[in-house]
Write a protein that holds these residues in place. Sequence first.
Motif, PDB file in Angstrom:
ATOM      1  N   ALA A 337       0.836  -1.208   0.000  1.00 23.59           N
ATOM      2  CA  ALA A 337       0.000   0.000   0.000  1.00 23.59           C
ATOM      3  C   ALA A 337       0.868   1.255   0.000  1.00 23.59           C
ATOM      4  O   ALA A 337       0.453   2.307   0.486  1.00 23.59           O
ATOM      5  CB  ALA A 337      -0.937  -0.007   1.199  1.00 23.59           C
ATOM      6  N   ARG A 338       2.060   1.163  -0.548  1.00 22.83           N
ATOM      7  CA  ARG A 338       3.020   2.269  -0.511  1.00 22.83           C
ATOM      8  C   ARG A 338       2.462   3.526  -1.176  1.00 22.83           C
ATOM      9  O   ARG A 338       2.692   4.649  -0.720  1.00 22.83           O
ATOM     10  CB  ARG A 338       4.319   1.840  -1.209  1.00 22.83           C
ATOM     11  CG  ARG A 338       5.456   2.859  -1.169  1.00 22.83           C
ATOM     12  CD  ARG A 338       6.131   2.868   0.188  1.00 22.83           C
ATOM     13  NE  ARG A 338       7.271   3.759   0.234  1.00 22.83           N
ATOM     14  CZ  ARG A 338       8.531   3.383   0.111  1.00 22.83           C
ATOM     15  NH1 ARG A 338       8.826   2.097  -0.094  1.00 22.83           N
ATOM     16  NH2 ARG A 338       9.515   4.235   0.172  1.00 22.83           N
ATOM     17  N   ASP A 339       1.689   3.367  -2.253  1.00 21.20           N
ATOM     18  CA  ASP A 339       1.189   4.530  -2.994  1.00 21.20           C
ATOM     19  C   ASP A 339       0.138   5.316  -2.215  1.00 21.20           C
ATOM     20  O   ASP A 339      -0.211   6.441  -2.579  1.00 21.20           O
ATOM     21  CB  ASP A 339       0.628   4.115  -4.355  1.00 21.20           C
ATOM     22  CG  ASP A 339      -0.490   3.094  -4.252  1.00 21.20           C
ATOM     23  OD1 ASP A 339      -0.638   2.488  -3.170  1.00 21.20           O
ATOM     24  OD2 ASP A 339      -1.216   2.890  -5.245  1.00 21.20           O
ATOM     25  N   THR A 340      -0.385   4.734  -1.123  1.00 25.97           N
ATOM     26  CA  THR A 340      -1.362   5.437  -0.284  1.00 25.97           C
ATOM     27  C   THR A 340      -0.747   5.883   1.042  1.00 25.97           C
ATOM     28  O   THR A 340      -1.483   6.315   1.947  1.00 25.97           O
ATOM     29  CB  THR A 340      -2.577   4.542   0.003  1.00 25.97           C
ATOM     30  OG1 THR A 340      -2.160   3.394   0.748  1.00 25.97           O
ATOM     31  CG2 THR A 340      -3.249   4.098  -1.279  1.00 25.97           C
ATOM     32  N   SER A 341       0.570   5.740   1.155  1.00 29.73           N
ATOM     33  CA  SER A 341       1.291   6.099   2.384  1.00 29.73           C
ATOM     34  C   SER A 341       0.790   5.308   3.585  1.00 29.73           C
ATOM     35  O   SER A 341       0.744   5.795   4.707  1.00 29.73           O
ATOM     36  CB  SER A 341       1.168   7.609   2.674  1.00 29.73           C
ATOM     37  OG  SER A 341       1.762   8.360   1.646  1.00 29.73           O
ATOM     38  N   ARG A 342       0.418   4.053   3.333  1.00 31.60           N
ATOM     39  CA  ARG A 342      -0.039   3.162   4.391  1.00 31.60           C
ATOM     40  C   ARG A 342       0.894   1.961   4.483  1.00 31.60           C
ATOM     41  O   ARG A 342       1.581   1.601   3.514  1.00 31.60           O
ATOM     42  CB  ARG A 342      -1.456   2.661   4.115  1.00 31.60           C
ATOM     43  CG  ARG A 342      -2.477   3.736   3.797  1.00 31.60           C
ATOM     44  CD  ARG A 342      -3.086   4.369   5.013  1.00 31.60           C
ATOM     45  NE  ARG A 342      -4.066   3.492   5.646  1.00 31.60           N
ATOM     46  CZ  ARG A 342      -4.829   3.866   6.668  1.00 31.60           C
ATOM     47  NH1 ARG A 342      -4.698   5.087   7.186  1.00 31.60           N
ATOM     48  NH2 ARG A 342      -5.709   3.053   7.191  1.00 31.60           N
TER      49      ARG A 342
END
Length: 501
Positions: A337-342
Amino acid sequence: MALRQALAALLVLCLAAAPSGAEEAHKGAPEESRKGGEEHPRGLPAEAVTNHVLTLDGEKIGFTARAGALRLRDAQSEAPQADVAYVSYERSGVDAATRPVTFVFNGGPGAGSVWLGLGALSPFRLRVTRETLAPSMPLTVVDNAESWIPFTDLVLIDPPGAGFSKFLTDSDDVRKRFFSVEGDANALAVVLRKWLTARGRLGSPKFLAGESYGGFRVVKLLEALRARENIGVRGLLLISPVLDFGLVTSDRHPLRNAALLPSFAAIARKANDRAALADVEAYAAGDYVVDYLRGERDAQALARMSAKVSAFSGLDPALVARLGGRVDAKTFARERARDTSRVLSVYDGAAAGFDPAPFAPDVDWADPVLESWRAPLGAAMTRLTLEKLAWPIGDARYVVLNSDLSHRWDYGHAGRASAEAVSDLRAALALDPNLKALVTHGLYDLVTPYFASKLALDQLPAFGDPSRVRLIALPGGHMPYIEDDSRRAMRDAARAFIEHP
């Protein structure tokens, strides 16, 4: 706690042999309670007894709760060593002599029994969902509709160093003995014998339930109970167990990455059962291992692995290619979920939290499930103990997870990566044709992935009836009982397991 510390603490939850004669150091030590007996200035209070009624499906079930401690002493000097805290729930109006009794342990090492106690199977439960899970969540303790009390009495035990249990000596040698695989099993076997003797329950069908390292622990308990304490066990209920540490912790184990693949896919696909993962399981136990063993110099094997792992996990193909198709749990949890900063929880990949440093190339983070649940569980257990169970523990702090104990744990001369309980389970099943085991996992658990247990259990012989050892995988993570449906499924499976030999 940083992710690395969290993994070490619960597994490692989730996870040297004892000195000669160490098993005798505890014999004759514990007592049922100290009511009317001698007190120790640092000891725990005498047992408290309360009566309760739980209404399940319109039926009123009366039960007695006992909160107290059993004392461990040195066999030679009789010097007090530790008070081991327990809470028991015993159904009223039944024949106690034939009533099943289940002893419950969590893992860590260093975890108190509150995880299973207030999470899954006791008459009381801390209400929680993935959406409400947070250190500041409301401490709402409710009657547990999925309690196991209708079909078994329960004894929840906090090993020395966890829960409300207390050391009564400053001796580091005593701690070293307790903080070891063999010393832990020997001490807890004594606690079980003394509880059974004091309650007149030696003839009751006996079951052991353990979560994470607790699953490893209860398998190790079998021999100590049988050979030293003259106690036989009918069944093991293993929840998210670690049966072979090499399969889940060793970077050198060729099956470690294979064991994670079905859980990666379960998270990516939001799978609700193993049937949806049949293709991933077949690949993980087949072509993946074949290409893995071809080695890092085989470019074609690396390409095949990377393509498949990327497709199953949903991770960026370029990232998986850079890793040679060898993706660890932490990388998956960070990158999924890197692209959502999670970041995902490694204990439950369906749960996520904010990345504390979203632009850093690497970071440790407090696990969104493990660390969010610790404080509410500890506070709820303290409140329950004081208010419902009426055990006057004063201002004592409930140790939900003892990280220092976990770091100090002695797995034997070969270390943690070589520690395993599969050979112990094999020997016990071969010796006792009545013994059986039910292994329950959450599909989204990256700490003790269900496929690791499958790979380990598949190496056991049938021993006359292969159904004696059964593996089920449910929606959820390391603590699958957070999900209502999975908690119900766990209860139903446990009931069938205990009631039908």
